[in-house]
Write an enzyme that holds these catalytic residues in place. Sequence first.
Site, mmCIF file in Angstrom:
data_model
loop_
_atom_site.group_PDB
_atom_site.id
_atom_site.type_symbol
_atom_site.label_atom_id
_atom_site.label_comp_id
_atom_site.label_asym_id
_atom_site.label_seq_id
_atom_site.Cartn_x
_atom_site.Cartn_y
_atom_site.Cartn_z
ATOM 1 N N ARG A 173 -41.346 -7.205 -59.263
ATOM 2 C CA ARG A 173 -40.257 -7.421 -58.297
ATOM 3 C C ARG A 173 -40.629 -6.869 -56.914
ATOM 4 N NH1 ARG A 173 -34.689 -7.714 -60.132
ATOM 5 N NH2 ARG A 173 -34.039 -6.179 -58.608
ATOM 6 N N ARG A 177 -48.025 -5.756 -49.565
ATOM 7 C CA ARG A 177 -48.502 -6.535 -48.419
ATOM 8 C C ARG A 177 -49.402 -5.714 -47.498
ATOM 9 N NH1 ARG A 177 -42.564 -6.130 -46.886
ATOM 10 N NH2 ARG A 177 -41.773 -7.887 -48.087
ATOM 11 N N ARG A 250 -29.385 0.179 -69.662
ATOM 12 C CA ARG A 250 -29.391 1.401 -68.867
ATOM 13 C C ARG A 250 -28.161 1.370 -67.981
ATOM 14 N NH1 ARG A 250 -31.938 5.756 -70.107
ATOM 15 N NH2 ARG A 250 -32.546 6.393 -68.006
ATOM 16 N N ARG A 281 -32.215 8.109 -56.750
ATOM 17 C CA ARG A 281 -32.142 7.841 -55.314
ATOM 18 C C ARG A 281 -30.819 8.323 -54.739
ATOM 19 N NH1 ARG A 281 -31.787 1.134 -55.422
ATOM 20 N NH2 ARG A 281 -29.784 1.058 -56.474
ATOM 21 N N GLU A 306 -27.748 8.887 -57.503
ATOM 22 C CA GLU A 306 -27.774 8.020 -58.683
ATOM 23 C C GLU A 306 -28.588 8.660 -59.807
ATOM 24 O OE1 GLU A 306 -29.044 4.008 -57.943
ATOM 25 O OE2 GLU A 306 -27.401 3.641 -56.535
ATOM 26 N N TYR A 354 -32.148 -9.629 -66.013
ATOM 27 C CA TYR A 354 -32.131 -8.754 -64.852
ATOM 28 C C TYR A 354 -31.893 -9.599 -63.591
ATOM 29 C CZ TYR A 354 -34.187 -4.612 -62.435
ATOM 30 O OH TYR A 354 -34.436 -3.511 -61.666
ATOM 31 N N ASP A 356 -30.427 -10.761 -60.002
ATOM 32 C CA ASP A 356 -29.787 -10.319 -58.773
ATOM 33 C C ASP A 356 -28.594 -11.226 -58.492
ATOM 34 O OD1 ASP A 356 -31.239 -8.071 -58.031
ATOM 35 O OD2 ASP A 356 -32.861 -9.254 -57.187
HETATM 36 P P1 FAD Z 1 -20.924 -8.291 -63.529
HETATM 37 O O1 FAD Z 1 -20.857 -7.960 -62.086
HETATM 38 O O2 FAD Z 1 -21.329 -7.227 -64.477
HETATM 39 O O3 FAD Z 1 -19.505 -8.863 -63.945
HETATM 40 C C1 FAD Z 1 -19.084 -8.989 -65.283
HETATM 41 C C2 FAD Z 1 -17.589 -8.718 -65.290
HETATM 42 O O4 FAD Z 1 -17.082 -9.021 -66.595
HETATM 43 C C3 FAD Z 1 -17.253 -7.265 -65.021
HETATM 44 O O5 FAD Z 1 -16.305 -7.175 -63.993
HETATM 45 C C4 FAD Z 1 -16.682 -6.765 -66.350
HETATM 46 O O6 FAD Z 1 -15.688 -5.779 -66.194
HETATM 47 C C5 FAD Z 1 -16.110 -8.057 -66.910
HETATM 48 N N1 FAD Z 1 -15.961 -8.041 -68.368
HETATM 49 C C6 FAD Z 1 -16.918 -7.723 -69.269
HETATM 50 N N2 FAD Z 1 -16.406 -7.783 -70.523
HETATM 51 C C7 FAD Z 1 -15.108 -8.168 -70.397
HETATM 52 C C8 FAD Z 1 -14.059 -8.384 -71.326
HETATM 53 N N3 FAD Z 1 -14.243 -8.198 -72.644
HETATM 54 N N4 FAD Z 1 -12.843 -8.766 -70.857
HETATM 55 C C9 FAD Z 1 -12.631 -8.931 -69.526
HETATM 56 N N5 FAD Z 1 -13.591 -8.718 -68.606
HETATM 57 C C10 FAD Z 1 -14.820 -8.337 -69.021
HETATM 58 N N6 FAD Z 1 -28.275 -7.604 -56.971
HETATM 59 C C11 FAD Z 1 -28.715 -7.957 -55.741
HETATM 60 O O7 FAD Z 1 -28.815 -9.171 -55.445
HETATM 61 N N7 FAD Z 1 -29.052 -7.010 -54.816
HETATM 62 C C12 FAD Z 1 -28.952 -5.672 -55.059
HETATM 63 O O8 FAD Z 1 -29.252 -4.846 -54.199
HETATM 64 C C13 FAD Z 1 -28.472 -5.277 -56.361
HETATM 65 N N8 FAD Z 1 -28.347 -3.963 -56.656
HETATM 66 C C14 FAD Z 1 -27.850 -3.609 -57.888
HETATM 67 C C15 FAD Z 1 -27.668 -2.248 -58.162
HETATM 68 C C16 FAD Z 1 -27.141 -1.845 -59.381
HETATM 69 C C17 FAD Z 1 -26.932 -0.381 -59.672
HETATM 70 C C18 FAD Z 1 -26.826 -2.835 -60.359
HETATM 71 C C19 FAD Z 1 -26.271 -2.426 -61.697
HETATM 72 C C20 FAD Z 1 -27.002 -4.176 -60.097
HETATM 73 C C21 FAD Z 1 -27.528 -4.584 -58.853
HETATM 74 N N9 FAD Z 1 -27.678 -5.934 -58.541
HETATM 75 C C22 FAD Z 1 -28.137 -6.293 -57.304
HETATM 76 C C23 FAD Z 1 -27.352 -6.984 -59.507
HETATM 77 C C24 FAD Z 1 -25.936 -7.518 -59.364
HETATM 78 O O9 FAD Z 1 -25.004 -6.477 -59.603
HETATM 79 C C25 FAD Z 1 -25.745 -8.643 -60.398
HETATM 80 O O10 FAD Z 1 -26.650 -9.671 -60.161
HETATM 81 C C26 FAD Z 1 -24.345 -9.245 -60.392
HETATM 82 O O11 FAD Z 1 -23.347 -8.295 -60.269
HETATM 83 C C27 FAD Z 1 -24.174 -10.026 -61.682
HETATM 84 O O12 FAD Z 1 -22.875 -10.564 -61.718
HETATM 85 P P2 FAD Z 1 -22.219 -10.902 -63.122
HETATM 86 O O13 FAD Z 1 -20.972 -11.653 -62.811
HETATM 87 O O14 FAD Z 1 -23.212 -11.541 -64.018
HETATM 88 O O15 FAD Z 1 -21.917 -9.509 -63.820
HETATM 89 N N1 UDP Z 2 -39.859 1.151 -58.502
HETATM 90 C C1 UDP Z 2 -40.710 2.233 -58.374
HETATM 91 N N2 UDP Z 2 -40.575 3.058 -57.310
HETATM 92 C C2 UDP Z 2 -39.637 2.868 -56.361
HETATM 93 C C3 UDP Z 2 -38.778 1.750 -56.475
HETATM 94 C C4 UDP Z 2 -38.909 0.920 -57.560
HETATM 95 O O1 UDP Z 2 -41.550 2.447 -59.226
HETATM 96 O O2 UDP Z 2 -39.565 3.679 -55.414
HETATM 97 C C5 UDP Z 2 -40.008 0.281 -59.687
HETATM 98 C C6 UDP Z 2 -39.028 0.638 -60.811
HETATM 99 O O3 UDP Z 2 -39.690 0.443 -62.044
HETATM 100 C C7 UDP Z 2 -37.950 -0.404 -60.676
HETATM 101 C C8 UDP Z 2 -38.750 -1.606 -60.191
HETATM 102 O O4 UDP Z 2 -39.751 -1.057 -59.349
HETATM 103 O O5 UDP Z 2 -37.317 -0.671 -61.895
HETATM 104 C C9 UDP Z 2 -37.943 -2.623 -59.452
HETATM 105 O O6 UDP Z 2 -37.323 -1.985 -58.362
HETATM 106 P P1 UDP Z 2 -35.993 -2.518 -57.715
HETATM 107 O O7 UDP Z 2 -35.705 -1.713 -56.516
HETATM 108 O O8 UDP Z 2 -36.112 -3.990 -57.587
HETATM 109 O O9 UDP Z 2 -34.933 -2.178 -58.849
HETATM 110 P P2 UDP Z 2 -33.334 -2.308 -58.828
HETATM 111 O O10 UDP Z 2 -32.833 -0.928 -58.580
HETATM 112 O O11 UDP Z 2 -32.959 -3.302 -57.779
HETATM 113 O O12 UDP Z 2 -33.037 -2.779 -60.190
#
Ligand code: FAD
Ligand code: UDP
Length: 374
Positions: A173, A177, A250, A281, A306, A354, A356
């Site tokens: 991911r 560069r 996780r 972080r 976090e 996984y 986004d």
């Molecule tokens: P979710 O957002 O998980 O939505 C699922 C929903 O279903 C939730 O609201 C949950 O409460 C509901 N639900 C589950 N079970 C039930 C039930 N039984 N009854 C009623 N409701 C229910 N993506 C990016 O593009 N950029 C980022 O920088 C980025 N950072 C992230 C950082 C973190 C810490 C995490 C965890 C994810 C990150 N993502 C990021 C990914 C992004 O959050 C997901 O791609 C996106 O939220 C997925 O949407 P979803 O609808 O599949 O799931």
């Molecule tokens: N990663 C790392 N060092 C960093 C940032 C990321 O080794 O400083 C690794 C880590 O394994 C992570 C992966 O790169 O799971 C992808 O990072 P990204 O930031 O895309 O993860 P996200 O938090 O968005 O899931």
Amino acid sequence: MKPYNYLIIGSGIFGATFAYLAKQSGKRSLVIEKRPHFGGNVYCESIEDINVHKYGAHIFHTSNKEVWDFVNHFVEFNRYTNCPVANYKGRLYNLPFNMNTFYQMWGVTTPDEAMRKIEEQKALVSIHGEPRNLEEQALRLVGKDIYEALIKGYTEKQWGRLCTELPAFIIRRLPLRFVFDNNYFNDAYQGIPIGGYNRLVNALLEGVDARLNTDFFAHREELSSLAETIVYTGPIDEFYDYRLGRLQYRTVHFEQEILDIPNYQGNAVVNFTDREVPYTRIIEHKHFERFGNTVYDNPKTVIYKEYSVEFKDGMEPYYPVNDEKNTALYNQYKAMADQEENVYFGGRLAEYKYYDMAPTIERAMELAKKVLKE
Ligand code: FAD
Ligand code: UDP
């Protein structure tokens, strides 16, 4: 005749996008959400006039123009570019791995020198054939020094597993560069919705029936009877009552601090890449929406430390653990899901992928194209 065409379980990016597209096709949907708010993991809350991403930092990025135009139709995005900084034992390095990082790590000043240095580094470890795990992939990509300082500790903290036990794709991911460019993503479009993600989600759900604090499994029969088809976005193993066993996830514990200073770390994201620091972080949310020095307009700041933890009942599942064991179990659940006539599974949890945000929207669009014309 049932009151709804679709019962959409979950109001995250997947559920909200599908609900919008269904409405555009003249279908009636009921969205149910077990949390007390809509938006899933992109939900924001205003604290001290700062949009805080309650479930972790979310930066929207994509090269898909259709998706970018789609989200911009609902809310304006700012021009935020994610440039995280890594703190390794008190020294700072730019991410992703680029000429700035190589200069900071080895003092090399040209791309040629950097490439030679990385070749030297790779020669220190002997890996043959396809990388079998994250460690091998990382060593193959950047060699020993960067792996040990910027990858190993962070990854093992984040995933709670050894790098030798994790799939190689996770590290792919991150860009590598040989230019001076700290943009964390390679995508054509990037930004944060001005005013936060709730504006996007609320616009998607406008005019759609939706209920908060409603867990599908608490009223399964009754809710299922309301619609012809179900779109499920929760964990796939829960849908089947864990009958084949539990998938692992996780999750992240966020420690919130409100500080009486305007600027804590000078950047939205600082990764702590050594094992000794217990958190992975620190996010300082106000930097997502600042321009230049506007960070000083607000005398306060909100930071989130976090801590990455293994998912247990009662926690929010965040990251699917796509190792061999879990992938095999997921495939068994998927085979069951494929047999369903009136249930579709979509999103990060239901597909155990996984994803986004942008790929999640793509998947919801694909499903809409497939089923809504029926
Ligand atoms: P979710 O957002 O998980 O939505 C699922 C929903 O279903 C939730 O609201 C949950 O409460 C509901 N639900 C589950 N079970 C039930 C039930 N039984 N009854 C009623 N409701 C229910 N993506 C990016 O593009 N950029 C980022 O920088 C980025 N950072 C992230 C950082 C973190 C810490 C995490 C965890 C994810 C990150 N993502 C990021 C990914 C992004 O959050 C997901 O791609 C996106 O939220 C997925 O949407 P979803 O609808 O599949 O799931
Ligand atoms: N990663 C790392 N060092 C960093 C940032 C990321 O080794 O400083 C690794 C880590 O394994 C992570 C992966 O790169 O799971 C992808 O990072 P990204 O930031 O895309 O993860 P996200 O938090 O968005 O899931």
